[in-house]
Design a protein around this motif. Structure first.
Motif, short mmCIF file in Angstrom:
data_model
loop_
_atom_site.label_atom_id
_atom_site.label_comp_id
_atom_site.label_asym_id
_atom_site.label_seq_id
_atom_site.Cartn_x
_atom_site.Cartn_y
_atom_site.Cartn_z
N THR A 261 0.12 11.08 0.26
CA THR A 261 -0.05 11.35 -1.19
C THR A 261 1.33 11.42 -1.88
O THR A 261 2.36 11.41 -1.21
N ASP A 262 1.25 11.53 -3.22
CA ASP A 262 2.47 11.58 -4.05
C ASP A 262 3.31 10.34 -3.84
O ASP A 262 4.54 10.43 -3.73
N VAL A 263 2.67 9.18 -3.72
CA VAL A 263 3.41 7.93 -3.59
C VAL A 263 3.16 7.05 -4.80
O VAL A 263 2.27 7.31 -5.60
N ILE A 264 3.97 6.00 -4.93
CA ILE A 264 3.76 4.96 -5.95
C ILE A 264 3.49 3.68 -5.17
O ILE A 264 4.44 3.01 -4.70
N PRO A 265 2.21 3.33 -4.94
CA PRO A 265 1.88 2.19 -4.07
C PRO A 265 2.60 0.90 -4.44
O PRO A 265 2.98 0.13 -3.56
N ALA A 266 2.85 0.72 -5.74
CA ALA A 266 3.54 -0.53 -6.15
C ALA A 266 4.93 -0.62 -5.54
O ALA A 266 5.52 -1.70 -5.45
N HIS A 267 5.48 0.50 -5.07
CA HIS A 267 6.83 0.48 -4.47
C HIS A 267 6.83 -0.08 -3.05
O HIS A 267 7.91 -0.29 -2.48
N PHE A 268 5.64 -0.26 -2.47
CA PHE A 268 5.63 -0.85 -1.12
C PHE A 268 4.53 -1.90 -0.98
O PHE A 268 3.82 -1.99 0.03
N ASP A 269 4.44 -2.72 -2.01
CA ASP A 269 3.49 -3.85 -2.01
C ASP A 269 3.69 -4.77 -0.81
O ASP A 269 2.74 -5.19 -0.16
N ALA A 270 4.95 -5.08 -0.51
CA ALA A 270 5.22 -6.04 0.58
C ALA A 270 4.67 -5.51 1.89
O ALA A 270 4.06 -6.24 2.69
N MET A 271 4.85 -4.20 2.12
CA MET A 271 4.36 -3.59 3.36
C MET A 271 2.84 -3.67 3.41
O MET A 271 2.25 -4.06 4.43
N LEU A 272 2.20 -3.36 2.29
CA LEU A 272 0.73 -3.39 2.27
C LEU A 272 0.23 -4.82 2.49
O LEU A 272 -0.75 -5.05 3.21
N ALA A 273 0.94 -5.78 1.93
CA ALA A 273 0.52 -7.18 2.10
C ALA A 273 0.61 -7.59 3.57
O ALA A 273 -0.30 -8.25 4.10
N LYS A 274 1.66 -7.16 4.26
CA LYS A 274 1.81 -7.53 5.67
C LYS A 274 0.81 -6.77 6.55
O LYS A 274 0.29 -7.29 7.53
N LEU A 275 0.53 -5.52 6.16
CA LEU A 275 -0.48 -4.77 6.92
C LEU A 275 -1.83 -5.46 6.80
O LEU A 275 -2.56 -5.62 7.79
N GLU A 276 -2.14 -5.91 5.58
CA GLU A 276 -3.43 -6.61 5.38
C GLU A 276 -3.46 -7.89 6.21
O GLU A 276 -4.43 -8.20 6.90
N GLU A 277 -2.34 -8.61 6.21
CA GLU A 277 -2.26 -9.87 6.99
C GLU A 277 -2.46 -9.60 8.47
O GLU A 277 -3.05 -10.39 9.20
N ALA A 278 -2.01 -8.43 8.92
CA ALA A 278 -2.12 -8.09 10.35
C ALA A 278 -3.50 -7.51 10.69
O ALA A 278 -3.77 -7.15 11.84
N GLY A 279 -4.35 -7.39 9.66
CA GLY A 279 -5.71 -6.91 9.93
C GLY A 279 -5.89 -5.42 9.83
O GLY A 279 -6.93 -4.89 10.22
#
Ligand code: EPZ
Length: 429
Positions: A261-279
């Motif tokens: 919590t207390d995060v700004i998800p837009a600050h780690f879009d690249a990480m989320l994109a790679k996590l999604e790619e990895a399933g």
């Protein structure tokens, strides 16, 4: 804060426990350090910062500022006040500069407000040589006289002059130092090809709160109109995107469900994109992200890049996660020269990673085995802790001194997620 000085140097981890629960992200280390240095622009004024994290590197910057004459007070509401007198020292103390490269961020503000500054050259570190040539080149372009004698940078300028500067590389530190220098320069400074990390925006907000007309344009350019004197400022340090993603990866690697919590998800879009790619499975909310269990990540390829690309500060943690993925992954480190020292330690835990040039080739394995390993730098230490959480058996991570630099109360946060971790005294030599 006093306890930090004597934090134990070994973390013991009993692996294999799926983590469950919620942790709050700390204030960003890499936002706090530059905005703390910005207080030096003040003459007989106060900079009030909220959400400053309780970290070793923050403590080192506080020591440095206090050596220069700044009074630092932390109040019960969690605000930290930096009270800067009319006169401050202009010589950065060697002890702190050698301990922490980010100390070089006092160069720009000191030169701008004192007309001179002396900074021992920051050493390289285990992730490569860390020159400050881009910082110095920009200051010279603004009219500074720079001389390096006996490993100390001496900078002098009666008054810096605003001008157009093009950064050969979008260096985070050079961007920050030159932004702060430009705040008191005569005229407007335009810096092009700046770093776009969120921490830069946080610094711009702090300078704005101190009365500096500053505008970051979408084209990777910042315009700063220099003023005679800055006034008291107040701002909140943004959440630490790197720490937050480290805990999300802890959830993914242990097959658990973790919310940060207390995060700004837009600050780690690249990480989320790679996590999604990895399933990986995760849900994104306004100021929190939750990862949910998945059987096994799939392999992928990635290259670290300046923001908004995949952050180099998450490279070791991602390599640790991919060491358990199905298939062969390729991770190229394009920002630092040598940020794979920790791979040998991961291989001692049963990972199957080879280094070709600046690329890690990761053949995923089913299981890591706990053993004794040593952190070589801050993020390497985080990667080894993640590996220990996922491994079978006990892992002992030595040289935790690196980890305390950037991860507030990481043992307590992990225990709150159900991890079986403890701190043990230094191992007998
Ligand atoms: C900041 O370091 C961060 N530190 C680093 O985080 C982060 O890895 C890095 O930015 C990149 O995102 C802080 O913010 C305190 P750079 P900085 O200047 O400013 C070369 C962590 O783990 N370079 O963008 O030092 C340099 O050698 C730390 O929290 C020059 O050649 O990074 C490197 O290869 C690690 N000349 C590359 O640019 C210069 O004058 C990126 O450096 C400056 C940099």
């Amino acid at each position: 804060m006093d306890s930090l000085n004597v934090m134990p140097n070994v973390m013991r981890i009993e692996g294999g426990v799926p983590l469950e629960g919620t942790v709050r992200a700390q204030g960003a280390k890499n936002a706090a350090l530059p905005v703390m240095a910005a207080c030096l622009l003040l003459k007989d004024g106060t900079l009030t910062l909220e959400n400053v994290p309780d970290l070793q590197d923050v403590r080192t910057m506080v020591e440095l500022l206090e050596t220069l004459g700044v009074r630092v007070e932390k109040d019960p509401e969690g605000q930290t006040r930096f009270c800067v007198p009319e006169e401050v020292g202009f010589e950065a103390p060697e002890a702190q500069v050698r301990k922490m490269r980010a100390s070089s961020l006092v160069l720009g503000p000191l030169l701008a407000r004192c007309g001179q500054a002396a900074l021992p050259l920051p050493g390289g570190c285990s992730i490569g040589s860390r020159p400050i040539d881009l910082h110095l080149k920009g200051l010279v372009q603004m009219g500074a006289k720079i001389e390096i004698r006996n490993g100390v940078v001496y900078a002098q300028a009666d008054r810096l002059r605003g001008r157009r500067i093009y950064l050969d590389f979008p260096s985070v530190g050079a961007t920050e130092n030159l932004m702060m220098a430009a705040a008191l320069a005569h005229g407007e400074t335009i810096i092009e090809n700046i770093a776009r990390e969120p921490e830069i925006d946080n610094l711009a907000s702090v300078l704005g709160s101190m009365g500096v007309p500053i505008e970051i344009e979408g084209t990777g350019c910042v315009r700063i109109k220099g003023i005679e004197e800055v006034h008291c400022g107040k701002e909140r340090v943004i959440p630490d995107r790197i720490e937050a993603c480290t805990y999300l990866l802890a959830g993914v690697m242990t097959g658990g469900q973790v919310t940060v919590t207390d995060v700004i998800p837009a600050h780690f879009d690249a990480m989320l994109a790679k996590l999604e790619e990895a399933g990986a499975r995760f849900s994104v909310y306004r100021d929190s992200v939750t990862v949910s269990p998945v059987k096994r990540l799939q392999s992928l390829s990635l290259r670290t890049m300046p923001f908004p690309g995949f952050p180099t500060d998450l490279q070791p943690q991602m390599v640790a996660a991919l060491s358990l993925a199905g298939g062969v992954s390729m991770v190229e480190e394009s920002v630092f020269q040598a940020r794979f020292l920790y791979v040998e330690e991961l291989n001692r835990m049963g990972a199957n990673i080879s280094i070709r040039g600046n690329t890690a080739v990761i053949s995923g394995v089913r299981q890591l085995q706990g053993t004794s390993v040593k952190a070589t730098d801050l993020r390497a230490g985080a990667a080894l802790i993640l590996a220990g959480l996922a491994a079978e058996g006990e892992t002992r991570v030595g040289e935790m001194i690196h980890v305390w630099r950037g991860y507030e109360a990481i043992d307590e946060k992990l225990r709150s997620l159900g991890a079986r971790v403890g701190l043990v005294p230094e191992e007998a030599k």
